[in-house]
Structure formats: C-alpha cells, structure tokens
Design a protein around this motif. Structure first.
Motif, PDB file in Angstrom:
ATOM      1  N   GLY A   1       1.078  -1.250  -0.006  1.00 27.49           N
ATOM      2  CA  GLY A   1       0.000  -0.018  -0.031  1.00 27.49           C
ATOM      3  C   GLY A   1       0.798   1.279   0.140  1.00 27.49           C
ATOM      4  N   GLY A   2       0.244   2.439  -0.185  1.00 27.88           N
ATOM      5  CA  GLY A   2       0.962   3.503  -0.003  1.00 27.88           C
ATOM      6  C   GLY A   2       0.110   4.796  -0.824  1.00 27.88           C
ATOM      7  N   LEU A   3       0.968   5.678  -1.054  1.00 33.11           N
ATOM      8  CA  LEU A   3       0.423   7.091  -1.886  1.00 33.11           C
ATOM      9  C   LEU A   3       0.817   6.989  -3.195  1.00 33.11           C
ATOM     10  CD1 LEU A   3      -1.195   9.743  -1.309  1.00 33.11           C
ATOM     11  CD2 LEU A   3       1.130  10.687  -0.920  1.00 33.11           C
ATOM     12  N   VAL A   4      -0.286   7.320  -4.104  1.00 37.90           N
ATOM     13  CA  VAL A   4      -0.233   7.514  -5.320  1.00 37.90           C
ATOM     14  C   VAL A   4      -1.105   8.482  -5.962  1.00 37.90           C
ATOM     15  CG1 VAL A   4      -1.938   5.574  -5.994  1.00 37.90           C
ATOM     16  CG2 VAL A   4       0.210   6.090  -7.651  1.00 37.90           C
ATOM     17  N   GLN A   5      -0.563   9.035  -7.178  1.00 37.07           N
ATOM     18  CA  GLN A   5      -1.485  10.071  -7.756  1.00 37.07           C
ATOM     19  C   GLN A   5      -2.550   9.512  -8.467  1.00 37.07           C
ATOM     20  OE1 GLN A   5       1.108  12.972  -9.892  1.00 37.07           O
ATOM     21  NE2 GLN A   5       1.020  14.184  -8.072  1.00 37.07           N
ATOM     22  N   ALA A   6      -3.653  10.095  -9.003  1.00 40.89           N
ATOM     23  CA  ALA A   6      -4.565   9.596  -9.694  1.00 40.89           C
ATOM     24  C   ALA A   6      -4.060   9.413 -11.055  1.00 40.89           C
ATOM     25  CB  ALA A   6      -5.895  10.735  -9.960  1.00 40.89           C
ATOM     26  N   GLY A   7      -4.415   8.031 -11.506  1.00 37.58           N
ATOM     27  CA  GLY A   7      -3.988   7.585 -12.805  1.00 37.58           C
ATOM     28  C   GLY A   7      -2.793   6.617 -12.704  1.00 37.58           C
TER      29      GLY A   7
ATOM     30  N   SER B   1      -3.687 -11.971  -9.129  1.00 41.05           N
ATOM     31  CA  SER B   1      -3.137 -13.122  -9.819  1.00 41.05           C
ATOM     32  C   SER B   1      -2.644 -13.980  -8.588  1.00 41.05           C
ATOM     33  CB  SER B   1      -2.021 -12.693 -10.367  1.00 41.05           C
ATOM     34  OG  SER B   1      -1.185 -11.720  -9.672  1.00 41.05           O
ATOM     35  N   ARG B   2      -2.236 -15.067  -8.506  1.00 38.08           N
ATOM     36  CA  ARG B   2      -1.905 -16.146  -7.814  1.00 38.08           C
ATOM     37  C   ARG B   2      -0.467 -16.579  -8.005  1.00 38.08           C
ATOM     38  NH1 ARG B   2      -6.183 -18.913  -4.054  1.00 38.08           N
ATOM     39  NH2 ARG B   2      -4.642 -19.546  -2.476  1.00 38.08           N
ATOM     40  N   ASP B   3       0.609 -16.494  -7.191  1.00 38.70           N
ATOM     41  CA  ASP B   3       1.733 -16.839  -7.322  1.00 38.70           C
ATOM     42  C   ASP B   3       1.887 -18.289  -6.952  1.00 38.70           C
ATOM     43  OD1 ASP B   3       4.155 -14.375  -6.960  1.00 38.70           O
ATOM     44  OD2 ASP B   3       2.963 -14.829  -8.567  1.00 38.70           O
ATOM     45  N   SER B   4       1.243 -18.696  -6.169  1.00 40.30           N
ATOM     46  CA  SER B   4       1.366 -19.974  -5.165  1.00 40.30           C
ATOM     47  C   SER B   4       0.018 -20.230  -4.570  1.00 40.30           C
ATOM     48  CB  SER B   4       2.481 -20.259  -4.587  1.00 40.30           C
ATOM     49  OG  SER B   4       2.220 -19.252  -3.351  1.00 40.30           O
ATOM     50  N   LEU B   5      -0.021 -21.290  -3.793  1.00 38.66           N
ATOM     51  CA  LEU B   5      -1.092 -21.373  -2.791  1.00 38.66           C
ATOM     52  C   LEU B   5      -1.217 -20.193  -1.605  1.00 38.66           C
ATOM     53  CD1 LEU B   5      -1.186 -25.390  -2.396  1.00 38.66           C
ATOM     54  CD2 LEU B   5      -2.902 -23.898  -3.844  1.00 38.66           C
ATOM     55  N   LYS B   6       0.199 -19.922  -1.601  1.00 36.39           N
ATOM     56  CA  LYS B   6       0.172 -18.984  -0.320  1.00 36.39           C
ATOM     57  C   LYS B   6       0.345 -17.473  -0.733  1.00 36.39           C
ATOM     58  CE  LYS B   6       2.679 -22.236   2.946  1.00 36.39           C
ATOM     59  NZ  LYS B   6       3.790 -22.351   3.447  1.00 36.39           N
ATOM     60  N   THR B   7       0.482 -17.127  -1.902  1.00 40.32           N
ATOM     61  CA  THR B   7       0.708 -15.628  -2.390  1.00 40.32           C
ATOM     62  C   THR B   7      -0.364 -15.240  -3.370  1.00 40.32           C
ATOM     63  OG1 THR B   7       2.879 -16.080  -1.729  1.00 40.32           O
ATOM     64  CG2 THR B   7       2.425 -13.951  -2.998  1.00 40.32           C
ATOM     65  N   ILE B   8      -0.915 -13.972  -3.088  1.00 43.34           N
ATOM     66  CA  ILE B   8      -1.782 -13.481  -4.218  1.00 43.34           C
ATOM     67  C   ILE B   8      -1.264 -12.051  -4.278  1.00 43.34           C
ATOM     68  CG2 ILE B   8      -3.693 -15.090  -3.981  1.00 43.34           C
ATOM     69  CD1 ILE B   8      -5.140 -12.407  -2.463  1.00 43.34           C
ATOM     70  N   HIS B   9      -1.624 -11.358  -5.540  1.00 45.52           N
ATOM     71  CA  HIS B   9      -1.418  -9.953  -5.853  1.00 45.52           C
ATOM     72  C   HIS B   9      -2.686  -9.338  -6.292  1.00 45.52           C
ATOM     73  CE1 HIS B   9       3.004 -11.053  -5.152  1.00 45.52           C
ATOM     74  NE2 HIS B   9       2.633 -12.212  -6.213  1.00 45.52           N
ATOM     75  N   LEU B  10      -2.549  -8.142  -6.164  1.00 43.81           N
ATOM     76  CA  LEU B  10      -3.703  -7.404  -6.782  1.00 43.81           C
ATOM     77  C   LEU B  10      -3.033  -6.124  -7.624  1.00 43.81           C
ATOM     78  CD1 LEU B  10      -6.729  -6.867  -7.077  1.00 43.81           C
ATOM     79  CD2 LEU B  10      -6.441  -4.994  -5.264  1.00 43.81           C
ATOM     80  N   GLN B  11      -3.017  -6.271  -8.374  1.00 46.72           N
ATOM     81  CA  GLN B  11      -2.463  -5.182  -9.757  1.00 46.72           C
ATOM     82  C   GLN B  11      -3.299  -3.929  -9.773  1.00 46.72           C
ATOM     83  OE1 GLN B  11       0.740  -4.550 -10.831  1.00 46.72           O
ATOM     84  NE2 GLN B  11      -0.027  -2.466 -11.469  1.00 46.72           N
ATOM     85  N   MET B  12      -3.237  -2.758  -9.316  1.00 40.96           N
ATOM     86  CA  MET B  12      -4.179  -1.759  -9.454  1.00 40.96           C
ATOM     87  C   MET B  12      -3.677  -0.682 -10.400  1.00 40.96           C
ATOM     88  SD  MET B  12      -5.194  -1.443  -5.343  1.00 40.96           S
ATOM     89  CE  MET B  12      -3.806  -0.881  -4.851  1.00 40.96           C
ATOM     90  N   ASP B  13      -4.417  -0.546 -11.453  1.00 41.91           N
ATOM     91  CA  ASP B  13      -3.970   0.402 -12.712  1.00 41.91           C
ATOM     92  C   ASP B  13      -5.012   1.437 -12.633  1.00 41.91           C
ATOM     93  OD1 ASP B  13      -2.711  -2.101 -14.460  1.00 41.91           O
ATOM     94  OD2 ASP B  13      -1.354  -1.034 -13.282  1.00 41.91           O
ATOM     95  N   ASN B  14      -4.590   2.545 -13.111  1.00 40.16           N
ATOM     96  CA  ASN B  14      -5.608   3.895 -13.521  1.00 40.16           C
ATOM     97  C   ASN B  14      -6.246   4.229 -12.326  1.00 40.16           C
ATOM     98  OD1 ASN B  14      -6.986   5.802 -14.628  1.00 40.16           O
ATOM     99  ND2 ASN B  14      -8.412   4.332 -15.870  1.00 40.16           N
ATOM    100  N   LEU B  15      -5.755   4.326 -10.995  1.00 42.33           N
ATOM    101  CA  LEU B  15      -6.128   4.552  -9.847  1.00 42.33           C
ATOM    102  C   LEU B  15      -6.804   5.685  -9.605  1.00 42.33           C
ATOM    103  CD1 LEU B  15      -3.543   2.980  -7.441  1.00 42.33           C
ATOM    104  CD2 LEU B  15      -5.692   2.481  -7.368  1.00 42.33           C
ATOM    105  N   LYS B  16      -8.007   5.892  -8.986  1.00 38.72           N
ATOM    106  CA  LYS B  16      -8.882   6.987  -8.703  1.00 38.72           C
ATOM    107  C   LYS B  16      -9.069   7.185  -7.320  1.00 38.72           C
ATOM    108  CE  LYS B  16     -11.550   5.405 -12.710  1.00 38.72           C
ATOM    109  NZ  LYS B  16     -13.018   5.118 -13.059  1.00 38.72           N
ATOM    110  N   PRO B  17      -9.365   8.692  -7.117  1.00 33.05           N
ATOM    111  CA  PRO B  17      -9.409   8.978  -5.601  1.00 33.05           C
ATOM    112  C   PRO B  17     -10.524   8.102  -4.935  1.00 33.05           C
ATOM    113  CG  PRO B  17      -9.370  10.951  -6.917  1.00 33.05           C
ATOM    114  CD  PRO B  17      -9.176   9.888  -8.152  1.00 33.05           C
ATOM    115  N   GLU B  18     -11.390   7.643  -5.492  1.00 32.76           N
ATOM    116  CA  GLU B  18     -12.371   6.902  -4.931  1.00 32.76           C
ATOM    117  C   GLU B  18     -11.878   5.640  -4.434  1.00 32.76           C
ATOM    118  OE1 GLU B  18     -12.776   8.568  -7.715  1.00 32.76           O
ATOM    119  OE2 GLU B  18     -14.055   7.629  -9.214  1.00 32.76           O
TER     120      GLU B  18
END
Length: 123
Positions: free
Chosen positions: A9-15, A71-88
């Motif tokens: 997690g963190g801080l990112v600009q819109a888009g 996406s899922r790397d293995s039984l124990k690890t998942i990722h969430l790729q978030m693109d075109n982020l919006k303030p909401e």
C-alpha cells in the motif's frame, strides 16, 4: 490459525498504479480461496477481487473491473495489480482467505483476514 500479511500500500497520484501482495502463513495445505476487500470509514467492507486456489476464473467488483487484476503466485501468495487508480479507490485494503476453491464475493464467506494496508490516491 492462518495468518495473512498484506504489503504494497501507499500514496499514489490519480492515474497511477500500485501492486498489493498477500502472503498466507501458518497453514499446512493452504488450499484457500483468497480475495481482496476494501473499506473506508463509516462504510461497509466492499468486495474488490477474489480467486480460488486452482485454475478457476477470478471475480471482480464492478467498480474495479478492467482496472484491477488479481493473480496467484502459489497457494500462499496473491497479488492485486491496481492500474488507473482514482481518488475513490482510497481505502484500507484487506486480504481474506477461506478453505475452498470458489472466488467468493461476500465478506461473510471468509474466515481469515489480514490487518489491512492503506491505499491513498490523490487527485
């Protein structure tokens, strides 16, 4: 007791983009459906994305479809790729897990939860 640890997690600009990760520990077989939910103060936890432990199709919330990818790397690890982020999209994002192979979309289906990671999108 399964333990889930989120990161990214963190801080990112819109888009912009962020990638969240969740690692499950303290499990032996770890055949869990895993998912992401998010929550803002005063609101109910909202479904974001989920995936079973095998090759089934993932599920996405309507507000993130076409922008987020789980996406899922293995039984124990998942990722969430978030693109075109919006303030909401600003929220605390939680990883969740439950024994089973369906991409459950309701928070009531999940037995285990992480502590959450803050995502803040500035306009």
């Amino acid at each position: 007791q399964v333990q889930l640890t989120e990161s990214g997690g963190g801080l990112v600009q819109a888009g912009g983009s962020l990638r969240l990760s969740c690692v499950a520990s303290r499990c032996t077989i770890c055949k869990y459906a895993m998912g992401w939910f998010r929550q803002t103060p005063g609101k109910e936890r909202e479904f974001v994305a989920a995936v079973g432990w095998s090759v089934g199709a993932p599920a996405y919330g309507d507000s993130v479809k076409d922008r987020f990818s789980i996406s899922r790397d293995s039984l124990k690890t998942i990722h969430l790729q978030m693109d075109n982020l919006k303030p909401e999209d600003t929220a605390v994002y939680y990883c969740a897990a439950v024994a089973g192979d369906s991409a459950f979309t309701s928070s009531s289906n999940y037995a285990y939860w992480g502590q959450g990671t803050q995502v803040t999108v500035s306009s």
